[in-house]
Motif scaffolding. Structure first.
Motif, PDB file in Angstrom:
ATOM      1  N   PHE A  76     -30.778 -45.789 -22.948  1.00 47.86           N
ATOM      2  CA  PHE A  76     -29.555 -45.383 -23.634  1.00 47.86           C
ATOM      3  C   PHE A  76     -29.613 -45.723 -25.119  1.00 47.86           C
ATOM      4  N   HIS A  83     -38.431 -44.653 -26.392  1.00 46.81           N
ATOM      5  CA  HIS A  83     -37.567 -43.965 -25.452  1.00 46.81           C
ATOM      6  C   HIS A  83     -38.385 -43.032 -24.569  1.00 46.81           C
ATOM      7  N   ARG A  87     -38.622 -43.340 -20.548  1.00 50.13           N
ATOM      8  CA  ARG A  87     -38.020 -42.163 -19.957  1.00 50.13           C
ATOM      9  C   ARG A  87     -39.004 -41.483 -18.991  1.00 50.13           C
ATOM     10  N   THR A 210     -21.608 -44.639 -11.608  1.00 50.34           N
ATOM     11  CA  THR A 210     -21.345 -43.190 -11.596  1.00 50.34           C
ATOM     12  C   THR A 210     -21.164 -42.684 -10.166  1.00 50.34           C
ATOM     13  N   THR A 247     -18.204 -38.888 -15.868  1.00 53.82           N
ATOM     14  CA  THR A 247     -18.228 -39.628 -17.136  1.00 53.82           C
ATOM     15  C   THR A 247     -17.485 -38.750 -18.149  1.00 53.82           C
ATOM     16  N   ARG A 252     -19.993 -41.982 -28.960  1.00 57.36           N
ATOM     17  CA  ARG A 252     -21.236 -42.058 -29.732  1.00 57.36           C
ATOM     18  C   ARG A 252     -20.886 -42.317 -31.193  1.00 57.36           C
ATOM     19  N   ALA A 306     -26.702 -34.014 -22.512  1.00 56.79           N
ATOM     20  CA  ALA A 306     -27.582 -32.965 -23.041  1.00 56.79           C
ATOM     21  C   ALA A 306     -28.633 -33.595 -23.941  1.00 56.79           C
ATOM     22  N   HIS A 309     -31.584 -37.520 -24.155  1.00 53.87           N
ATOM     23  CA  HIS A 309     -31.025 -38.626 -23.369  1.00 53.87           C
ATOM     24  C   HIS A 309     -30.260 -38.154 -22.140  1.00 53.87           C
ATOM     25  N   CYS A 311     -29.008 -37.234 -18.474  1.00 53.87           N
ATOM     26  CA  CYS A 311     -29.166 -38.129 -17.326  1.00 53.87           C
ATOM     27  C   CYS A 311     -30.409 -37.817 -16.487  1.00 53.87           C
TER      28      CYS A 311
HETATM   29  C1  HEM Z   1     -22.628 -38.211 -10.682  1.00 54.36           C
HETATM   30  C2  HEM Z   1     -23.440 -39.131 -11.117  1.00 54.36           C
HETATM   31  C3  HEM Z   1     -23.884 -39.292 -12.545  1.00 54.36           C
HETATM   32  C4  HEM Z   1     -23.326 -38.811 -13.716  1.00 54.36           C
HETATM   33  C5  HEM Z   1     -22.064 -37.971 -13.880  1.00 54.36           C
HETATM   34  C6  HEM Z   1     -24.167 -39.266 -14.805  1.00 54.36           C
HETATM   35  C7  HEM Z   1     -23.926 -38.974 -16.141  1.00 54.36           C
HETATM   36  C8  HEM Z   1     -24.729 -39.406 -17.180  1.00 54.36           C
HETATM   37  C9  HEM Z   1     -24.487 -39.091 -18.577  1.00 54.36           C
HETATM   38  C10 HEM Z   1     -23.342 -38.226 -19.097  1.00 54.36           C
HETATM   39  C11 HEM Z   1     -25.448 -39.701 -19.305  1.00 54.36           C
HETATM   40  C12 HEM Z   1     -25.587 -39.678 -20.845  1.00 54.36           C
HETATM   41  C13 HEM Z   1     -26.384 -38.472 -21.255  1.00 54.36           C
HETATM   42  C14 HEM Z   1     -26.464 -38.215 -22.738  1.00 54.36           C
HETATM   43  O1  HEM Z   1     -26.316 -39.142 -23.558  1.00 54.36           O
HETATM   44  O2  HEM Z   1     -26.712 -37.049 -23.101  1.00 54.36           O
HETATM   45  C15 HEM Z   1     -26.313 -40.402 -18.375  1.00 54.36           C
HETATM   46  C16 HEM Z   1     -27.430 -41.131 -18.733  1.00 54.36           C
HETATM   47  C17 HEM Z   1     -28.202 -41.835 -17.842  1.00 54.36           C
HETATM   48  N1  HEM Z   1     -28.081 -41.850 -16.464  1.00 54.36           N
HETATM   49 FE1  HEM Z   1     -26.720 -40.849 -15.372  1.00 54.36          FE
HETATM   50  N2  HEM Z   1     -25.200 -40.010 -14.293  1.00 54.36           N
HETATM   51  C18 HEM Z   1     -25.079 -40.037 -12.920  1.00 54.36           C
HETATM   52  C19 HEM Z   1     -25.920 -40.657 -12.027  1.00 54.36           C
HETATM   53  C20 HEM Z   1     -27.026 -41.384 -12.366  1.00 54.36           C
HETATM   54  C21 HEM Z   1     -27.943 -41.982 -11.419  1.00 54.36           C
HETATM   55  C22 HEM Z   1     -27.803 -41.876  -9.896  1.00 54.36           C
HETATM   56  C23 HEM Z   1     -28.903 -42.638 -12.146  1.00 54.36           C
HETATM   57  C24 HEM Z   1     -30.098 -43.435 -11.718  1.00 54.36           C
HETATM   58  C25 HEM Z   1     -30.570 -43.470 -10.506  1.00 54.36           C
HETATM   59  C26 HEM Z   1     -28.587 -42.433 -13.556  1.00 54.36           C
HETATM   60  C27 HEM Z   1     -29.316 -42.946 -14.611  1.00 54.36           C
HETATM   61  C28 HEM Z   1     -29.062 -42.677 -15.950  1.00 54.36           C
HETATM   62  C29 HEM Z   1     -29.853 -43.239 -17.041  1.00 54.36           C
HETATM   63  C30 HEM Z   1     -31.027 -44.184 -16.914  1.00 54.36           C
HETATM   64  C31 HEM Z   1     -29.326 -42.691 -18.233  1.00 54.36           C
HETATM   65  C32 HEM Z   1     -29.810 -42.976 -19.676  1.00 54.36           C
HETATM   66  C33 HEM Z   1     -30.803 -41.912 -20.082  1.00 54.36           C
HETATM   67  C34 HEM Z   1     -31.307 -42.024 -21.519  1.00 54.36           C
HETATM   68  O3  HEM Z   1     -30.597 -42.568 -22.380  1.00 54.36           O
HETATM   69  O4  HEM Z   1     -32.427 -41.555 -21.743  1.00 54.36           O
HETATM   70  N3  HEM Z   1     -27.448 -41.661 -13.645  1.00 54.36           N
HETATM   71  N4  HEM Z   1     -25.864 -40.205 -17.086  1.00 54.36           N
END
Ligand code: HEM
Length: 357
Positions: A76, A83, A87, A210, A247, A252, A306, A309, A311
């Motif tokens: 994040f 990253h 990633r 989440t 979310t 940001r 989007a 970063h 998800c």
């Molecule tokens: C319905 C379930 C989920 C929703 C709605 C969700 C939503 C999001 C969103 C909106 C972001 C930020 C994206 C951005 O900045 O563009 C994010 C990042 C992230 N999510 Fe999820 N997420 C979900 C489930 C999960 C699960 C199950 C995992 C892991 C097993 C996960 C791991 C991560 C990680 C590691 C990031 C950071 C990615 C980065 O910064 O490169 N998420 N998620």
């Protein structure tokens, strides 16, 4: 309508003022209030995530919270080569093969935990979602910890971190409580500590908070709108994720100047805080879920952010929700009782009791 009215309670119960402010300003694509920009428009939301340079460690952002939570630079709050490396490893574990490997864990758990429905008894879906998320996260992270314990430590750490981030006066000891909650979670995942523990802590929080927010809200909506006939339809999970926007708001901070593509223009300056309203970018406030005529995938996937970063857990989350909906559909459940979680980091139910109709 009943589904929408019930779902609104998770916002009104936890963040009533913020929800009112977002609703009052949503007719304008972007609204500036001092150094804060409320961003409602879809293209501006995407630009805020992909075209404006972001300060990934600023306090009050998801990256800043992750950095504080884990004491490290992880996903994040990372940028550039660091990253990309972290990633790549995470994306591999959460790709098609990784999800297929994890899937039997939650299908077996659902078989067991939903059994009371077969006898006509009620089931609270919040503890089921928590156990499902915790057990999956433990398997993903190869941690020798039971799913219920991991989920409750991850939820506690996230809620305590969210409280420590709120502006304004706080109760004494808020920071200490947040630190202790994180240490507890991290010691469950890797008793030795260090970087692997920090990455695992962050992933556990991202996955558990989440899932515990998303699954019960989606199920409540499916119950209230009687969507069970679509349980085998590939678009049901996506439409429910779109309309619940688990979310709903991505905070940001701009690291440098940029521009949001709205009529008349909207310049962004370094240090500006952008509140990117996923709920409005997804038309969650306007359009009910329609699995027969779903929103195009490129819009629905904005529920997961989007750009670089976005998800990495999206595939896992969609597959899990689809399996939950399929497992419930034969009972055509209805909601018996729903209580809002006022402390959770994301708008969530504290309990959602369903029974077969
Ligand atoms: C319905 C379930 C989920 C929703 C709605 C969700 C939503 C999001 C969103 C909106 C972001 C930020 C994206 C951005 O900045 O563009 C994010 C990042 C992230 N999510 Fe999820 N997420 C979900 C489930 C999960 C699960 C199950 C995992 C892991 C097993 C996960 C791991 C991560 C990680 C590691 C990031 C950071 C990615 C980065 O910064 O490169 N998420 N998620």
């Amino acid at each position: 309508m009943r589904a929408r009215t019930r779902d609104r309670r998770v916002y009104l119960g936890s963040h009533p003022l913020l929800f009112a402010l977002l609703a009052a300003t949503r007719r304008r694509p972007a609204v500036r209030l001092g150094r804060t920009l409320l961003v409602h428009d879809r293209e501006a939301f995407v630009a805020g995530l992909t075209r404006v340079p972001l300060d990934r460690t600023a306090p009050g952002t998801t990256g800043g919270a992750a950095g504080r939570l884990t004491g490290g630079d992880l996903l994040f709050d990372q940028s550039g080569d660091d990253h990309r490396r972290t990633r790549r490893d995470t994306a591999e574990a959460l790709g098609a093969a990784g999800v297929a490997r994890l899937r039997p864990i939650w299908t077996e758990l659902l078989d067991r935990r939903l059994k009371p429905l077969a006898d006509g008894d009620p089931v609270d879906l919040v503890p089921v979602a928590a156990e499902l998320a915790g057990t999956t996260a433990a398997a993903l992270l190869e941690a020798d910890v039971d799913g219920v314990t991991l989920a409750s430590a991850a939820r506690e750490a996230a809620a305590a971190a969210a409280r420590a981030h709120l502006p304004g006066p706080r109760r004494p000891g808020t920071d200490r409580t947040a630190r202790e909650a994180t240490e507890k979670l991290s010691s469950l995942l890797s008793p030795g500590g260090g970087d692997p523990a920090a990455l695992a802590t962050m992933l556990a929080v991202a996955a558990v908070t989440t899932t515990v927010a998303a699954v019960p809200r989606a199920v409540a909506w499916a119950c209230d709108a009687e969507l069970w006939g679509y349980a085998e339809h590939p678009a049901l999970a996506d439409e429910l994720l779109r309309v619940t926007a688990p979310t709903p708001l991505l905070p940001r901070v701009a690291a440098g100047p940029g521009e949001l593509p709205v009529p008349g223009g909207c310049p962004v300056r370094a240090g500006d805080r952008m509140l990117l309203v996923a709920r409005h970018a997804l038309d969650a406030h306007r359009l009910d879920p329609d699995p027969a005529r779903p929103m195009p995938a490129r819009i629905a996937q904005l529920a997961f952010g989007a750009g670089a970063h976005a998800c990495p857990g999206a595939r896992l989350a969609r597959t899990q929700l689809t399996d939950v909906l399929r497992a419930l559909a034969p009972y055509r459940p209805v909601v018996v009782r729903a209580r809002v979680d006022r402390r959770a980091a994301l708008p969530s139910w504290r309990s959602l009791v369903v029974r077969p109709s």
